[in-house]
Design a protein around this motif. Structure first.
Motif, PDB file in Angstrom:
ATOM      1  N   GLU A   1     -51.842  29.415   7.961  1.00  0.00           N
ATOM      2  CA  GLU A   1     -53.217  29.783   8.317  1.00  0.00           C
ATOM      3  C   GLU A   1     -53.294  30.304   9.749  1.00  0.00           C
ATOM      4  OE1 GLU A   1     -55.923  29.540   6.351  1.00  0.00           O
ATOM      5  OE2 GLU A   1     -54.709  28.852   4.672  1.00  0.00           O
ATOM      6  N   ALA A   2     -52.524  29.702  10.636  1.00  0.00           N
ATOM      7  CA  ALA A   2     -52.647  30.032  12.066  1.00  0.00           C
ATOM      8  C   ALA A   2     -51.930  31.324  12.440  1.00  0.00           C
ATOM      9  CB  ALA A   2     -52.087  28.888  12.904  1.00  0.00           C
ATOM     10  N   CYS A   3     -51.010  31.767  11.624  1.00  0.00           N
ATOM     11  CA  CYS A   3     -50.173  32.907  12.020  1.00  0.00           C
ATOM     12  C   CYS A   3     -50.976  34.214  12.062  1.00  0.00           C
ATOM     13  CB  CYS A   3     -48.998  33.039  11.063  1.00  0.00           C
ATOM     14  SG  CYS A   3     -47.931  34.418  11.522  1.00  0.00           S
ATOM     15  N   PRO A   4     -51.006  34.889  13.199  1.00  0.00           N
ATOM     16  CA  PRO A   4     -51.759  36.145  13.288  1.00  0.00           C
ATOM     17  C   PRO A   4     -51.001  37.337  12.709  1.00  0.00           C
ATOM     18  CG  PRO A   4     -50.798  35.628  15.415  1.00  0.00           C
ATOM     19  CD  PRO A   4     -50.410  34.517  14.499  1.00  0.00           C
ATOM     20  N   GLU A   5     -49.739  37.155  12.357  1.00  0.00           N
ATOM     21  CA  GLU A   5     -48.894  38.268  11.921  1.00  0.00           C
ATOM     22  C   GLU A   5     -48.496  38.184  10.454  1.00  0.00           C
ATOM     23  OE1 GLU A   5     -47.742  40.907  13.738  1.00  0.00           O
ATOM     24  OE2 GLU A   5     -49.043  40.278  15.387  1.00  0.00           O
ATOM     25  N   ASP A   6     -49.010  37.220   9.726  1.00  0.00           N
ATOM     26  CA  ASP A   6     -48.588  36.997   8.340  1.00  0.00           C
ATOM     27  C   ASP A   6     -47.058  36.901   8.271  1.00  0.00           C
ATOM     28  OD1 ASP A   6     -48.730  36.660   5.626  1.00  0.00           O
ATOM     29  OD2 ASP A   6     -48.791  38.807   5.176  1.00  0.00           O
ATOM     30  N   ALA A   7     -46.517  36.204   9.255  1.00  0.00           N
ATOM     31  CA  ALA A   7     -45.058  36.147   9.374  1.00  0.00           C
ATOM     32  C   ALA A   7     -44.457  34.959   8.649  1.00  0.00           C
ATOM     33  CB  ALA A   7     -44.678  36.089  10.856  1.00  0.00           C
ATOM     34  N   ILE A   8     -45.300  34.003   8.295  1.00  0.00           N
ATOM     35  CA  ILE A   8     -44.774  32.814   7.609  1.00  0.00           C
ATOM     36  C   ILE A   8     -45.624  32.561   6.370  1.00  0.00           C
ATOM     37  CG2 ILE A   8     -46.110  31.263   9.148  1.00  0.00           C
ATOM     38  CD1 ILE A   8     -43.744  29.267   8.877  1.00  0.00           C
ATOM     39  N   ARG A   9     -44.952  32.297   5.264  1.00  0.00           N
ATOM     40  CA  ARG A   9     -45.659  32.035   4.011  1.00  0.00           C
ATOM     41  C   ARG A   9     -45.020  30.833   3.311  1.00  0.00           C
ATOM     42  NH1 ARG A   9     -46.650  37.951   1.220  1.00  0.00           N
ATOM     43  NH2 ARG A   9     -47.556  38.966   3.031  1.00  0.00           N
ATOM     44  N   MET A  10     -45.786  30.261   2.386  1.00  0.00           N
ATOM     45  CA  MET A  10     -45.264  29.112   1.632  1.00  0.00           C
ATOM     46  C   MET A  10     -45.380  29.417   0.143  1.00  0.00           C
ATOM     47  SD  MET A  10     -46.866  26.036   3.932  1.00  0.00           S
ATOM     48  CE  MET A  10     -45.909  24.705   3.233  1.00  0.00           C
ATOM     49  N   ASP A  11     -44.753  30.517  -0.282  1.00  0.00           N
ATOM     50  CA  ASP A  11     -44.865  30.957  -1.671  1.00  0.00           C
ATOM     51  C   ASP A  11     -43.509  31.153  -2.338  1.00  0.00           C
ATOM     52  OD1 ASP A  11     -43.987  33.112  -0.260  1.00  0.00           O
ATOM     53  OD2 ASP A  11     -45.502  34.519  -0.947  1.00  0.00           O
ATOM     54  N   THR A  12     -42.518  30.390  -1.878  1.00  0.00           N
ATOM     55  CA  THR A  12     -41.184  30.561  -2.465  1.00  0.00           C
ATOM     56  C   THR A  12     -41.066  29.889  -3.829  1.00  0.00           C
ATOM     57  OG1 THR A  12     -40.486  28.599  -1.285  1.00  0.00           O
ATOM     58  CG2 THR A  12     -39.973  30.706  -0.251  1.00  0.00           C
ATOM     59  N   GLY A  13     -42.001  29.001  -4.152  1.00  0.00           N
ATOM     60  CA  GLY A  13     -41.920  28.280  -5.427  1.00  0.00           C
ATOM     61  C   GLY A  13     -40.828  27.224  -5.409  1.00  0.00           C
ATOM     62  N   ILE A  14     -40.249  26.977  -4.242  1.00  0.00           N
ATOM     63  CA  ILE A  14     -39.156  25.995  -4.161  1.00  0.00           C
ATOM     64  C   ILE A  14     -39.716  24.644  -3.735  1.00  0.00           C
ATOM     65  CG2 ILE A  14     -36.981  25.404  -3.028  1.00  0.00           C
ATOM     66  CD1 ILE A  14     -36.565  28.421  -2.582  1.00  0.00           C
ATOM     67  N   LEU A  15     -39.516  23.662  -4.587  1.00  0.00           N
ATOM     68  CA  LEU A  15     -39.968  22.304  -4.276  1.00  0.00           C
ATOM     69  C   LEU A  15     -38.791  21.345  -4.153  1.00  0.00           C
ATOM     70  CD1 LEU A  15     -42.935  22.128  -6.784  1.00  0.00           C
ATOM     71  CD2 LEU A  15     -43.114  22.102  -4.320  1.00  0.00           C
ATOM     72  N   GLU A  16     -37.630  21.823  -4.575  1.00  0.00           N
ATOM     73  CA  GLU A  16     -36.448  20.951  -4.569  1.00  0.00           C
ATOM     74  C   GLU A  16     -35.831  21.008  -3.176  1.00  0.00           C
ATOM     75  OE1 GLU A  16     -36.870  23.537  -6.716  1.00  0.00           O
ATOM     76  OE2 GLU A  16     -37.611  22.382  -8.402  1.00  0.00           O
ATOM     77  N   ILE A  17     -36.291  20.124  -2.296  1.00  0.00           N
ATOM     78  CA  ILE A  17     -35.862  20.235  -0.896  1.00  0.00           C
ATOM     79  C   ILE A  17     -35.042  19.037  -0.448  1.00  0.00           C
ATOM     80  CG2 ILE A  17     -37.801  21.689  -0.216  1.00  0.00           C
ATOM     81  CD1 ILE A  17     -39.092  19.131   0.946  1.00  0.00           C
ATOM     82  N   SER A  18     -34.678  18.179  -1.396  1.00  0.00           N
ATOM     83  CA  SER A  18     -33.960  16.973  -0.971  1.00  0.00           C
ATOM     84  C   SER A  18     -32.578  17.324  -0.440  1.00  0.00           C
ATOM     85  CB  SER A  18     -33.835  16.003  -2.142  1.00  0.00           C
ATOM     86  OG  SER A  18     -33.184  16.636  -3.210  1.00  0.00           O
ATOM     87  N   ASN A  19     -32.070  16.465   0.397  1.00  0.00           N
ATOM     88  CA  ASN A  19     -30.752  16.684   0.977  1.00  0.00           C
ATOM     89  C   ASN A  19     -30.138  15.333   1.301  1.00  0.00           C
ATOM     90  OD1 ASN A  19     -28.641  17.634   3.032  1.00  0.00           O
ATOM     91  ND2 ASN A  19     -29.534  19.527   2.242  1.00  0.00           N
ATOM     92  N   LEU A  20     -28.820  15.303   1.440  1.00  0.00           N
ATOM     93  CA  LEU A  20     -28.160  14.024   1.708  1.00  0.00           C
ATOM     94  C   LEU A  20     -28.219  13.631   3.176  1.00  0.00           C
ATOM     95  CD1 LEU A  20     -25.065  14.356  -0.640  1.00  0.00           C
ATOM     96  CD2 LEU A  20     -27.063  12.899  -0.955  1.00  0.00           C
ATOM     97  N   THR A  21     -28.490  14.602   4.049  1.00  0.00           N
ATOM     98  CA  THR A  21     -28.558  14.274   5.481  1.00  0.00           C
ATOM     99  C   THR A  21     -29.878  14.755   6.067  1.00  0.00           C
ATOM    100  OG1 THR A  21     -27.623  16.392   6.147  1.00  0.00           O
ATOM    101  CG2 THR A  21     -26.065  14.603   5.737  1.00  0.00           C
ATOM    102  N   ARG A  22     -30.267  14.160   7.186  1.00  0.00           N
ATOM    103  CA  ARG A  22     -31.501  14.582   7.852  1.00  0.00           C
ATOM    104  C   ARG A  22     -31.352  15.998   8.395  1.00  0.00           C
ATOM    105  NH1 ARG A  22     -33.662   9.248  11.067  1.00  0.00           N
ATOM    106  NH2 ARG A  22     -34.037   8.027   9.196  1.00  0.00           N
ATOM    107  N   ASN A  23     -30.180  16.309   8.913  1.00  0.00           N
ATOM    108  CA  ASN A  23     -29.975  17.659   9.443  1.00  0.00           C
ATOM    109  C   ASN A  23     -30.054  18.707   8.336  1.00  0.00           C
ATOM    110  OD1 ASN A  23     -29.739  16.942  12.054  1.00  0.00           O
ATOM    111  ND2 ASN A  23     -27.502  16.772  12.040  1.00  0.00           N
ATOM    112  N   GLY A  24     -29.682  18.297   7.126  1.00  0.00           N
ATOM    113  CA  GLY A  24     -29.744  19.219   5.998  1.00  0.00           C
ATOM    114  C   GLY A  24     -31.163  19.593   5.616  1.00  0.00           C
ATOM    115  N   MET A  25     -32.125  18.837   6.097  1.00  0.00           N
ATOM    116  CA  MET A  25     -33.528  19.132   5.806  1.00  0.00           C
ATOM    117  C   MET A  25     -34.106  20.191   6.745  1.00  0.00           C
ATOM    118  SD  MET A  25     -34.383  17.232   3.263  1.00  0.00           S
ATOM    119  CE  MET A  25     -36.160  17.135   3.226  1.00  0.00           C
ATOM    120  N   VAL A  26     -33.308  20.613   7.730  1.00  0.00           N
ATOM    121  CA  VAL A  26     -33.832  21.592   8.690  1.00  0.00           C
ATOM    122  C   VAL A  26     -33.589  23.007   8.165  1.00  0.00           C
ATOM    123  CG1 VAL A  26     -33.678  22.455  11.049  1.00  0.00           C
ATOM    124  CG2 VAL A  26     -33.435  20.012  10.605  1.00  0.00           C
ATOM    125  N   LEU A  27     -34.680  23.738   8.024  1.00  0.00           N
ATOM    126  CA  LEU A  27     -34.606  25.137   7.570  1.00  0.00           C
ATOM    127  C   LEU A  27     -34.417  26.018   8.783  1.00  0.00           C
ATOM    128  CD1 LEU A  27     -37.525  26.059   5.135  1.00  0.00           C
ATOM    129  CD2 LEU A  27     -35.102  26.308   4.724  1.00  0.00           C
TER     130      LEU A  27
END
Ligand code: SF4
Ligand code: SF4
Length: 197
Positions: free
Chosen positions: A135-161
């Motif tokens: 909502e805040a982005c003035p450039e439409d540079a970030i979106r949340m429409d990848t349809g990906i919900l499977e974001i689990s990972n075995l490590t905390r660092n693995g959760m960083v995109l």
């Protein structure tokens, strides 16, 4: 006041736990036999409209997503392939979970655009999927429409995109429900299959 002080002491029957166990078994059995009956009626074509609860065989079978659902982030690109992001830090500032980390760099090759991100990380382990960054982005540079919900990972660092990953993600429209002009849902595999049964 100790938080436990506000709870009343257990009664004799509560201490026995038996009534609660029996109530739980009764509730589970009620749903089981109700659904079993509805599925049998439907299978025997006695009552086609009978819809028992169904279990989706995830992950082999994915449920269609509704378009408003916020899924994993992606960064959009300009025509020349560079990020649309101008490192204005609006998303990082507005993020209530403080999980966006941007390092800005000068964009020397384009005098119209002062800055671009040198790195852009989102810690999905902290993200609450509120969508404020979008909502805040003035450039439409970030979106949340990848349809990906499977974001689990075995490590905390693995959760960083990281930026590279987000720039290479595409919108997965095939995972979303689509509508006809009349507004009816044109279902995807899951609903199509349900209707054909
Ligand atoms: S969805 Fe919300 S919590 Fe997640 S990165 Fe965006 S602003 Fe932060
Ligand atoms: S994604 Fe949008 S809001 Fe965030 S820094 Fe880039 S341009 Fe600014």
């Amino acid at each position: 006041m100790n938080i436990h002080d506000k709870y009343k002491p257990l009664t004799f029957w509560e201490k026995l736990y038996l009534p609660a166990i029996i109530a739980g078994i009764w509730l589970t059995s009620k749903h089981f036999f109700r659904n079993l009956t509805l599925h049998i009626l439907r299978a025997l074509r006695i009552r086609r409209s009978a819809m028992g609860a169904v279990t989706i065989q995830y992950p082999e079978f994915l449920r269609p997503l509704f378009p408003r659902l916020r899924t994993m982030h992606r960064l959009t690109k300009r025509e020349d392939g560079t990020p649309r992001c101008v490192a204005c830090m609006m998303c990082e500032t507005v993020c209530p979970a403080n999980c966006i980390y941007i390092i800005a760099d000068e964009k020397l090759e384009d005098p119209q655009i002062e800055k671009m991100p040198k790195s852009f990380d989102i810690d999905l382990g902290l993200c609450i999927f509120c969508g404020y960054c979008v909502e805040a982005c003035p450039e439409d540079a970030i979106r949340m429409d990848t349809g990906i919900l499977e974001i689990s990972n075995l490590t905390r660092n693995g959760m960083v995109l990281d930026m590279e990953t987000m720039l290479n993600l595409e919108p997965r429209q095939d995972r979303y429900v689509k509508y006809t002009k009349e507004g009816d849902i044109v279902s995807q595999e899951y609903l199509k299959q349900s209707k054909s049964e």
